[in-house]
Design a protein around this motif. Sequence first.
Motif, mmCIF file in Angstrom:
data_model
loop_
_atom_site.group_PDB
_atom_site.id
_atom_site.type_symbol
_atom_site.label_atom_id
_atom_site.label_comp_id
_atom_site.label_asym_id
_atom_site.label_seq_id
_atom_site.Cartn_x
_atom_site.Cartn_y
_atom_site.Cartn_z
ATOM 1 N N CYS A 113 0.829 -1.209 0.000
ATOM 2 C CA CYS A 113 0.000 0.000 0.000
ATOM 3 C C CYS A 113 0.862 1.257 0.000
ATOM 4 O O CYS A 113 0.604 2.197 -0.762
ATOM 5 C CB CYS A 113 -0.931 0.017 1.209
ATOM 6 S SG CYS A 113 -2.261 -1.177 1.145
ATOM 7 N N LEU A 162 -6.061 3.110 -0.070
ATOM 8 C CA LEU A 162 -4.817 2.406 0.231
ATOM 9 C C LEU A 162 -4.243 2.828 1.585
ATOM 10 O O LEU A 162 -3.710 1.997 2.327
ATOM 11 C CB LEU A 162 -3.787 2.636 -0.873
ATOM 12 C CG LEU A 162 -4.091 1.950 -2.204
ATOM 13 C CD1 LEU A 162 -3.159 2.462 -3.289
ATOM 14 C CD2 LEU A 162 -4.005 0.444 -2.082
ATOM 15 N N SER A 177 -3.743 0.288 4.577
ATOM 16 C CA SER A 177 -2.423 0.179 5.188
ATOM 17 C C SER A 177 -2.496 0.335 6.707
ATOM 18 O O SER A 177 -1.890 -0.433 7.456
ATOM 19 C CB SER A 177 -1.498 1.249 4.599
ATOM 20 O OG SER A 177 -0.263 1.255 5.251
#
Length: 103
Positions: free
Chosen positions: A10, A52, A56
Motif C-alpha cells: 500500500c 490504500l 495500510s
Amino acid sequence: MDPLSITASCIGLVGTISKVGIQISEFVRKTREARGDLDGVSRELASLKTVLEILSEDAETGKGFPISLVKQISGILENCGGVLEHIEKSLQKYTRGISAAMK
C-alpha cells in the motif's frame, strides 16, 4: 501475503500514485486539451490513494483480515500496480512525443 506485506504494498502504491499525479500535472500543462480527461483520472487516483492509506493503517494495526480476503487484497494490489505502471508509461510516451513536436 501477511499484514506487513499489505502495508508495504500500500505504501509503495501510494508513492507511485503521488509520482503519477505529478506526471499528470506536467502533462496537462503541456497539453491543455487533455485536462478534462485527466481530471477524472486524477480524482480516481486520489480516491484510490485514500483507500490504500486506510487499508495500510488497518493492516498495520493488526486488525486481521480473513485469509480469503488477504488473497483478494493481494491480487487487487498487484492489479493496481500494473495499472499505475501502464499509466506511467503512457504519460512518459506521450510527454516525449509532445516534447519532440515542440522542438
